[in-house]
Structures are given as structure tokens and as C-alpha cells.
Design a protein around this motif. Structure first.
Motif, short mmCIF file in Angstrom:
data_model
loop_
_atom_site.label_atom_id
_atom_site.label_comp_id
_atom_site.label_asym_id
_atom_site.label_seq_id
_atom_site.Cartn_x
_atom_site.Cartn_y
_atom_site.Cartn_z
N PRO A 1 68.72 -15.61 -22.32
CA PRO A 1 68.19 -14.13 -21.53
C PRO A 1 67.81 -12.71 -21.70
O PRO A 1 68.70 -12.44 -23.26
N GLY A 2 67.71 -12.66 -21.18
CA GLY A 2 66.80 -11.15 -21.97
C GLY A 2 66.06 -10.55 -22.63
O GLY A 2 64.85 -9.52 -23.33
N THR A 3 65.20 -12.41 -23.81
CA THR A 3 63.88 -11.75 -24.20
C THR A 3 62.63 -12.04 -23.72
O THR A 3 61.57 -12.43 -24.43
N LYS A 4 62.47 -13.03 -22.57
CA LYS A 4 60.85 -13.33 -22.03
C LYS A 4 61.19 -12.67 -20.26
O LYS A 4 61.48 -13.09 -19.93
N PHE A 5 60.04 -12.18 -20.59
CA PHE A 5 59.58 -11.59 -18.58
C PHE A 5 58.78 -12.14 -18.14
O PHE A 5 57.94 -13.47 -18.34
#
Length: 554
Positions: free
Chosen positions: A214-218
Motif C-alpha cells: 500500500p502507498g506505492t502504486k496508483f
């Protein structure tokens, strides 16, 4: 205070025209008001008369509240906006049939410079927002943060211990509210179908696999937006509308809106809100003003900055050439998109936009239906952005042109012989389905009436050739989230405009424009003897396998 001897002080009102709708917005469009000084005008002798005047007082006050909640109006040139640029935009969208405009509102310095609606769309009509809803949802999160009800670093699993899968994966355990806000859950695909077709959407979302940290890829994720709504309801005991009304909506003067919910009454969050064009402008103006409104801080300025700035890049390795041409890879904030020209926006499917232009203190608000959303934005950048230029030239007919915008209805010559043969015939559909079981057409003097029957339910639509006939129906129209549980439940009646034309000697085309949504339904009926073939389609799905139904006259 006794009934007798009581003076009632009323605002004297001069009313011109005919009142045909109780809605204040409709009332305003049909009558003119002249408000003068308060003065005693009647001595009330009887209770029945007193009730009448109390109702009038209430109406006057309601009108005054409405008037105060409207944005101030000006003119393009008074705000250093070129009306010629606005006209060029109108001409461009008119010439490109792939863009069906529904409304346009342009603001600068907090004032409306230009506005127009393409009939049958109108100022008082709500419009489906699709993902513009996400910005309202994120604003609720910002308010809850300010009230200390949650933090964006809170773990999502902590809100729903009763809905967790038997095994909580490490990535699910890590998932935070800010990951929902920034579309960085870590899913490797959209799970809209898997989530929204279930009865328990929270449980379904939490059971979906998270492939990336989570938080690394859109990845654009409407089910994540729903989870934000579910969290709001969990921590406040209120759904999004209930929570937002006293904190955001009422202070901005946004009334008469609605929002779709799941089976448990949780607002769907990622779509489903229906508001008016001016309501969109008010939300955009609130962001321009860093959360300030009429001397009060409605949303924290820190939240405006957090929501509107880049949290993740959609394509970190995009070329300079691609970055220069694509408004969907400029970065994503909290349920808002960064755009070119140092702007940002609330953005909904098929061309619902609140374009926020901080450097120009401007807004461009659009409702529409287009399959080429980038193409419509390109026209706004090409014509409307340069219009924010004090040296622009004037188009003297701009006000008249904006007031006379309309969508062309179907029109053809009458087909009197066939119309007489088929009028009032009831056609029974031979194949069982959930779209139509019987239909009837009645050709009247200057209109026609289509009756569709589905099982025990019957729906009537008035149509005309050469103009739209306005009406309402409880029949649901086309919608992108047609597959979702509880879709559009409780929102009827729906506004619909109907028209028809003969395409040839045997084929009748009917258009039903659901003008609180972006979409239109088309029905083609081909008659041959006592048989009729019906084809149902809509204006946004790109498909060739539309359902075909064959009916026989009873």
C-alpha cells in the motif's frame, strides 16, 4: 399573543407569471420578484387567514435564503475574461458531435462570469456526478480529521474487525486511510464488479487480494472510495449526506441533492451524488478560497493543501511528450486529479469537471456526456484557458447565445398511414426478459405516448417529433454502475425528456434523455405486418450486441 389584533409584517411581493412548480428554483425561473421594505399590510382577524399569511411569510424567507445562497453574478469582461474565447469554445463543442455538453459555468474572483445549460438540462436540475462524488467524500474525511474522529494514518482493518477475512494479509494489515484517499491500495486490478455485486461491500473489499505494498502504486479504485464512506459512517454514526449537511453542504447553500447508498444505507462514496452545476462551482470555489466561506473556515486550509497536491504519480516514467498532452498522469491527490497548467480537478466519468485554476483565481465547471474526456479537456485548455485574459475581445451576443443552448431532438415527417395502423396496438414480446414484456404506441394530435410494460410494472413516456417532451418516470435509465446492488434505489422519480422520428417507412427511433444523468436511451422499433422488432441501446456503451426483442400485436 392572540389571533385577533396581531399585525403581520410581510415583504411586499410583485409576482408576474404563473406558478407551476413548488420548487424555489423553478419558481424563480417562472416569475419575477420585486422586494420592497417591510410594512404592516393586514390585520388578521381569523386563524384560517393567519395560516395563509404564515405560509406566505415562510415562502418569502425561503426565497431570501435561496437568494443569499446563490453565487454572485458578473460579466466576462468585468472579470477580465474574453467572451469571444467562451464563444469559440461553444462553437468547438457544437462542431464536434462526440461531445454532448449539458452545462458550463465559468467563475473568477468568486463570481460567475458566464453560465449556460443545453436544454432540456437546466439550472435547477441535478446531474449525476459519477467520480466528482469522490471529492465530496474526501472532504468528509478532512472534516472528521479536523474533529479528531480519525487520522489518515489509521489502519483500515481497525474500523471493521467484524468484516475481516479469516487470514489478514500483511498488506491488508498495513492499509491506511491515506492509501484509500490516494488510490494506492495496492490492488492490481479493479474489483468493482466483485465488490458492488455483493450484499456486504465492506466484507467483499477486505477479502480482495492486495498485490502491491500500500502507498506505492496508483490504481484508480472506486471501491476504495466506498470504504472511506463506510469509515465515516462507522466513526460518526451518520452517512455521508447526514454528516456533510451541517458541516459543508448547508454552509455552502447546497440543497436538494441526493446520494446512492448500499443495502445498509451507506453512501456509495465513489459515485452516486447528484448536485446542480452551481453546487459544483461552490465546492470548487471553497477549494480556491482555501476552505474559507463567508468569513468562516469550513474545511481546514491544511486539508485543502493535502487534498489538492500530488501524493502519487500515475506513470512515473512517462515521457515529457506524454506528460505535456495527458491530464490523467499529472499526479493524484486525495480523491482529486492534478491537471496541466498547474491546475487540479474533481473529475467524473463522461465529462463532469470542476477545473480549479489557482493562478487565475478561476473555475471551469462542466457537465456533459463524452467518451473522449481528454478531448473535451483539450478544448477547454485551447479556448477557455486563454479567455482568462484581459486583452480578449468581446462577443456581443454571448449572453443571448448562452441562454439559447439546446440539444437537438429527433425530428421527421409524419408517417400517417403506418401510425394509424399501429396506434394503440399492444405488442407482446415472445422472449422473457427484464427490459420489456409488452409495449404500446399511441399517436395523438401533436405527440405520441409510449407505454412499456415489464412484468407487472408499466411506464409511460410522452414523445414528440421536433421537440423534447419533459416528464418523469420511476423506470431507471442507463447508468455506468447498473450492476451494483441497490443501484438508484430510492431516487425516483427520474426526469426524462422524450422525442421520436421515423428513420424510414418502417422504423421508428425513440430517444429518452434522462436529464438528471449524462445518458440517453435509444429504442428502435421496426414494424412489419403485425410484428415489431425492438432494439434497446444507450449513449455510452460501445457495443454491437444490443438486446433485440420481437413482439406480436395482440
Amino acid at each position: 399573543m392572540t389571533d385577533e389584533g396581531t399585525y403581520y409584517y410581510l415583504t411586499t411581493i410583485k409576482i408576474y407569471g404563473e406558478v407551476i412548480n413548488k420548487s424555489v428554483y423553478k419558481f424563480q425561473s417562472l416569475i419575477k420578484f420585486e422586494l420592497t421594505q417591510l410594512k404592516p399590510i393586514y390585520l388578521i382577524k381569523k386563524l384560517s387567514m393567519k395560516s395563509t399569511f404564515q405560509t406566505l411569510i415562510l415562502f418569502v424567507f425561503s426565497f431570501q435564503i435561496f437568494a443569499q445562497s446563490s453565487l454572485p453574478r458578473s460579466t466576462p469582461e468585468a472579470l477580465n475574461i474574453s467572451s469571444e474565447g467562451i464563444q469559440q469554445f461553444l462553437d468547438a463543442v457544437e462542431s464536434e458531435s462526440k461531445h454532448e455538453m449539458h452545462s458550463l459555468m465559468i467563475l473568477r474572483n468568486g463570481q460567475v462570469a458566464a453560465e449556460g445549460w443545453w436544454s432540456p438540462y437546466s439550472p435547477e436540475s441535478k446531474h449525476t456526478m459519477y467520480s466528482v462524488s469522490k471529492t465530496f467524500t474526501a472532504s468528509a474525511i478532512g472534516l472528521a480529521v479536523a474533529e479528531g474522529k480519525l487520522k489518515v494514518t489509521d489502519k483500515v482493518v481497525t474500523f471493521f474487525p467484524e468484516s475481516l477475512p479469516a487470514t489478514v494479509s500483511p498488506y491488508l494489515a498495513e492499509l491506511e486511510i491515506k492509501d484509500l484517499l490516494s488510490m494506492t491500495v495496492g490492488h492490481d486490478k479493479s474489483f468493482n464488479q466483485e465488490v458492488f455485486t455483493q450484499e456486504d461491500w465492506v466484507k467483499a473489499f477486505l477479502s480482495m487480494p492486495i498485490a502491491n505494498k500500500p502507498g506505492t502504486k496508483f490504481l484508480y479504485n472506486t471501491s476504495a472510495s466506498y470504504m472511506l464512506s463506510a469509515i465515516i459512517q462507522k466513526v460518526t454514526g451518520q452517512n455521508l449526506l447526514e454528516y456533510l449537511k451541517p458541516r459543508l453542504l448547508n454552509p455552502l447553500g447546497i440543497y436538494g441533492l441526493d446520494w446512492e447508498t448500499d443495502l445498509d444505507g451507506v453512501a456509495v462514496g465513489g459515485w452516486g451524488i447528484r448536485v446542480k452545476t452551481e453546487d459544483m462551482a461552490k465546492l470548487g470555489q471553497l477549494f480556491l478560497q482555501k476552505g474559507h466561506w463567508n468569513g468562516k473556515q469550513i474545511l481546514p486550509e491544511s486539508w485543502i493543501d493535502e487534498a489538492s497536491t500530488m501524493k502519487i504519480m500515475q506513470e512515473p516514467d512517462a515521457s515529457d511528450e506524454k506528460m505535456a498532452a495527458n491530464d490523467w498522469i499529472q499526479g493524484y491527490g486525495y480523491q482529486m486529479w492534478r491537471s496541466r497548467y498547474n491546475s487540479y480537478r474533481a473529475d467524473g466519468a463522461f465529462g463532469q469537471y470542476i477545473l480549479i485554476l489557482p493562478e487565475l483565481d478561476g473555475l471551469i465547471v462542466i457537465t456533459s456526456e463524452t467518451r473522449d474526456m481528454q478531448g473535451l479537456l483539450d478544448l477547454a485548455w485551447k479556448y477557455l484557458l486563454p479567455a482568462f485574459d484581459a486583452n480578449g475581445t468581446t462577443e456581443k451576443n454571448i449572453n443571448k447565445n448562452l441562454k439559447n443552448l439546446s440539444l437537438v431532438s429527433l425530428k421527421s415527417k409524419s408517417n400517417k398511414k403506418l401510425e394509424k395502423e399501429i396506434s394503440n396496438n399492444t405488442y407482446h414480446i415472445d422472449k422473457q426478459n427484464n427490459i420489456v414484456s409488452q409495449f404500446n404506441l399511441e399517436f395523438l394530435k401533436d405527440k405520441s405516448r409510449l407505454t412499456l410494460k415489464v412484468g407487472e410494472d408499466s411506464y409511460e413516456f410522452l414523445l414528440s417529433s421536433g421537440e423534447w417532451v419533459l416528464g418523469t418516470t420511476v423506470r431507471k435509465g442507463p447508468n455506468l454502475f447498473h450492476f451494483a446492488q441497490n443501484q438508484l434505489e430510492g431516487l425516483a422519480p427520474f426526469k426524462v425528456a422524450g422525442s421520436y422520428a421515423w428513420k424510414d417507412a418502417e422504423t421508428l427511433e425513440i430517444k429518452l434523455k434522462y436529464y438528471e444523468s449524462p445518458h440517453t436511451e435509444t429504442i428502435l422499433i421496426t414494424f412489419e405486418g403485425d410484428m415489431a422488432k425492438m432494439v434497446f441501446s444507450n449513449s455510452f456503451e460501445n457495443r454491437e450486441d444490443w438486446p433485440v426483442f420481437v413482439g406480436k400485436a395482440l
